[in-house]
Design a protein around this motif. Structure first.
Motif, PDB file in Angstrom:
ATOM      1  N   ALA A  81      80.109 119.250 -72.039  1.00 52.96           N
ATOM      2  CA  ALA A  81      79.130 120.212 -72.779  1.00 52.96           C
ATOM      3  C   ALA A  81      79.334 121.179 -73.579  1.00 52.96           C
ATOM      4  CB  ALA A  81      77.910 120.298 -72.149  1.00 52.96           C
ATOM      5  N   ALA A  82      80.243 121.759 -73.020  1.00 52.51           N
ATOM      6  CA  ALA A  82      81.552 123.638 -73.234  1.00 52.51           C
ATOM      7  C   ALA A  82      82.442 123.032 -74.127  1.00 52.51           C
ATOM      8  CB  ALA A  82      81.302 123.880 -72.068  1.00 52.51           C
ATOM      9  N   GLY A  83      82.459 121.912 -74.404  1.00 53.80           N
ATOM     10  CA  GLY A  83      84.169 121.631 -74.640  1.00 53.80           C
ATOM     11  C   GLY A  83      85.128 122.481 -74.438  1.00 53.80           C
ATOM     12  N   ARG A  84      85.177 123.356 -73.105  1.00 51.49           N
ATOM     13  CA  ARG A  84      86.090 123.813 -73.324  1.00 51.49           C
ATOM     14  C   ARG A  84      86.303 124.022 -71.528  1.00 51.49           C
ATOM     15  NH1 ARG A  84      83.790 128.786 -71.787  1.00 51.49           N
ATOM     16  NH2 ARG A  84      81.993 129.284 -72.967  1.00 51.49           N
ATOM     17  N   ALA A  85      86.959 124.416 -70.817  1.00 45.82           N
ATOM     18  CA  ALA A  85      87.811 124.745 -69.503  1.00 45.82           C
ATOM     19  C   ALA A  85      88.763 125.834 -69.263  1.00 45.82           C
ATOM     20  CB  ALA A  85      86.872 123.119 -68.896  1.00 45.82           C
ATOM     21  N   SER A  86      89.120 125.727 -67.968  1.00 47.91           N
ATOM     22  CA  SER A  86      90.798 126.276 -67.513  1.00 47.91           C
ATOM     23  C   SER A  86      90.413 125.416 -66.269  1.00 47.91           C
ATOM     24  CB  SER A  86      90.366 127.322 -67.107  1.00 47.91           C
ATOM     25  OG  SER A  86      89.907 128.057 -65.820  1.00 47.91           O
ATOM     26  N   VAL A  87      92.641 124.665 -66.409  1.00 50.03           N
ATOM     27  CA  VAL A  87      92.870 124.772 -65.483  1.00 50.03           C
ATOM     28  C   VAL A  87      93.642 125.345 -64.503  1.00 50.03           C
ATOM     29  CG1 VAL A  87      94.741 122.632 -65.257  1.00 50.03           C
ATOM     30  CG2 VAL A  87      92.839 122.072 -67.035  1.00 50.03           C
ATOM     31  N   GLU A  98      88.640 120.616 -76.556  1.00 51.45           N
ATOM     32  CA  GLU A  98      88.929 119.267 -77.326  1.00 51.45           C
ATOM     33  C   GLU A  98      88.931 118.484 -76.257  1.00 51.45           C
ATOM     34  OE1 GLU A  98      91.374 119.506 -80.454  1.00 51.45           O
ATOM     35  OE2 GLU A  98      92.367 121.632 -80.149  1.00 51.45           O
ATOM     36  N   PRO A  99      88.327 118.440 -75.383  1.00 48.36           N
ATOM     37  CA  PRO A  99      87.986 117.580 -74.820  1.00 48.36           C
ATOM     38  C   PRO A  99      87.721 116.111 -74.750  1.00 48.36           C
ATOM     39  CG  PRO A  99      85.983 118.483 -74.423  1.00 48.36           C
ATOM     40  CD  PRO A  99      87.369 119.731 -75.168  1.00 48.36           C
ATOM     41  N   GLU A 100      88.602 115.586 -74.170  1.00 52.91           N
ATOM     42  CA  GLU A 100      88.579 113.955 -74.206  1.00 52.91           C
ATOM     43  C   GLU A 100      88.698 112.561 -73.683  1.00 52.91           C
ATOM     44  OE1 GLU A 100      90.814 110.879 -78.214  1.00 52.91           O
ATOM     45  OE2 GLU A 100      92.408 112.601 -77.492  1.00 52.91           O
ATOM     46  N   ILE A 101      87.977 111.639 -73.566  1.00 51.76           N
ATOM     47  CA  ILE A 101      87.767 110.430 -72.680  1.00 51.76           C
ATOM     48  C   ILE A 101      88.819 109.314 -73.313  1.00 51.76           C
ATOM     49  CG2 ILE A 101      87.172 109.048 -71.402  1.00 51.76           C
ATOM     50  CD1 ILE A 101      84.082 110.953 -71.586  1.00 51.76           C
ATOM     51  N   LEU A 102      90.086 109.303 -72.022  1.00 54.02           N
ATOM     52  CA  LEU A 102      91.073 108.285 -72.820  1.00 54.02           C
ATOM     53  C   LEU A 102      90.492 107.155 -72.636  1.00 54.02           C
ATOM     54  CD1 LEU A 102      94.232 110.830 -73.279  1.00 54.02           C
ATOM     55  CD2 LEU A 102      92.302 110.228 -75.424  1.00 54.02           C
ATOM     56  N   ASP A 103      90.770 106.123 -72.748  1.00 49.85           N
ATOM     57  CA  ASP A 103      91.081 104.453 -71.499  1.00 49.85           C
ATOM     58  C   ASP A 103      92.672 104.760 -70.901  1.00 49.85           C
ATOM     59  OD1 ASP A 103      92.899 103.740 -73.220  1.00 49.85           O
ATOM     60  OD2 ASP A 103      91.467 102.278 -74.258  1.00 49.85           O
ATOM     61  N   ALA A 104      92.755 104.138 -69.805  1.00 56.89           N
ATOM     62  CA  ALA A 104      94.007 103.228 -69.914  1.00 56.89           C
ATOM     63  C   ALA A 104      95.322 102.714 -70.650  1.00 56.89           C
ATOM     64  CB  ALA A 104      93.653 102.974 -68.564  1.00 56.89           C
ATOM     65  N   LYS A 129      91.384 113.923 -71.577  1.00 54.61           N
ATOM     66  CA  LYS A 129      92.847 114.829 -71.380  1.00 54.61           C
ATOM     67  C   LYS A 129      92.233 115.978 -72.380  1.00 54.61           C
ATOM     68  CE  LYS A 129      96.916 114.490 -74.992  1.00 54.61           C
ATOM     69  NZ  LYS A 129      97.549 113.995 -76.324  1.00 54.61           N
ATOM     70  N   VAL A 130      93.193 117.091 -72.177  1.00 53.59           N
ATOM     71  CA  VAL A 130      92.174 118.535 -72.907  1.00 53.59           C
ATOM     72  C   VAL A 130      93.742 118.969 -73.311  1.00 53.59           C
ATOM     73  CG1 VAL A 130      90.633 118.837 -71.519  1.00 53.59           C
ATOM     74  CG2 VAL A 130      92.417 119.486 -70.359  1.00 53.59           C
ATOM     75  N   LYS A 131      93.211 120.111 -74.530  1.00 49.72           N
ATOM     76  CA  LYS A 131      94.334 120.574 -75.361  1.00 49.72           C
ATOM     77  C   LYS A 131      93.880 121.666 -74.668  1.00 49.72           C
ATOM     78  CE  LYS A 131      94.592 116.807 -78.362  1.00 49.72           C
ATOM     79  NZ  LYS A 131      94.166 116.945 -80.351  1.00 49.72           N
ATOM     80  N   LEU A 132      95.628 122.234 -74.899  1.00 47.76           N
ATOM     81  CA  LEU A 132      95.660 124.099 -74.922  1.00 47.76           C
ATOM     82  C   LEU A 132      94.860 125.189 -75.321  1.00 47.76           C
ATOM     83  CD1 LEU A 132      99.502 124.269 -73.585  1.00 47.76           C
ATOM     84  CD2 LEU A 132      97.505 124.651 -72.098  1.00 47.76           C
ATOM     85  N   ALA A 133      94.332 125.275 -75.417  1.00 52.84           N
ATOM     86  CA  ALA A 133      93.075 125.969 -76.299  1.00 52.84           C
ATOM     87  C   ALA A 133      94.486 127.404 -77.226  1.00 52.84           C
ATOM     88  CB  ALA A 133      92.133 126.711 -75.529  1.00 52.84           C
TER      89      ALA A 133
END
Length: 134
Positions: A81-87, A98-104, A129-133
């Protein structure tokens, strides 16, 4: 399990982890030499900040996180929902987007051989999968 549903046993483990194991894990998650990281995200409705321990695999342009409990978990819904986070992983924190759900099948070639084998043993069907902002 790709639609967010899960077996009763897996749901029981998820509930135990959410209320018992995760709070304890947060003391170690994200530190150097520890297998788990932390994803920090904001609640969709409340805007409250949350931290959730997760397994994190570094890939070329970001991170891949296995979704052993499917795609209906709160932390994932918050991140999408936010489209972002920190890891936080290995003592370092990264802003991700850029969060994206991937299949196996899509995630597997991006993972290390060791992680790919482990995730296959646990029959994990979906990944975030999330990409570096930037």
């Amino acid at each position: 399990m790709s639609n967010g549903t899960m077996t009763p046993a897996r749901n029981a483990v998820r509930t135990f982890n959410k209320f018992v194991l995760n709070p304890a894990m947060l003391h170690l998650a994200g530190r150097k030499h520890w297998y788990a990281g932390v994803i920090r995200h904001s609640g969709r409705q409340s805007g409250k900040n949350y931290a959730t321990p997760v397994v994190v695999e570094r890939v070329t342009d970001g991170f891949i996180l296995p979704l052993p409990y499917g795609t209906g978990v709160d932390w994932l819904r918050n991140v999408l929902a936010a489209g972002r986070a920190s890891v936080t992983v290995n003592g370092q924190t990264y802003d991700v987007a850029e969060p994206e759900i991937l299949d196996a099948a899509t995630a597997a070639p991006q993972l290390s051989a060791r992680r790919r084998r482990a995730f296959q043993r646990f029959h994990i069907d979906n990944y975030l999968k999330v990409k570096l902002a930037k």
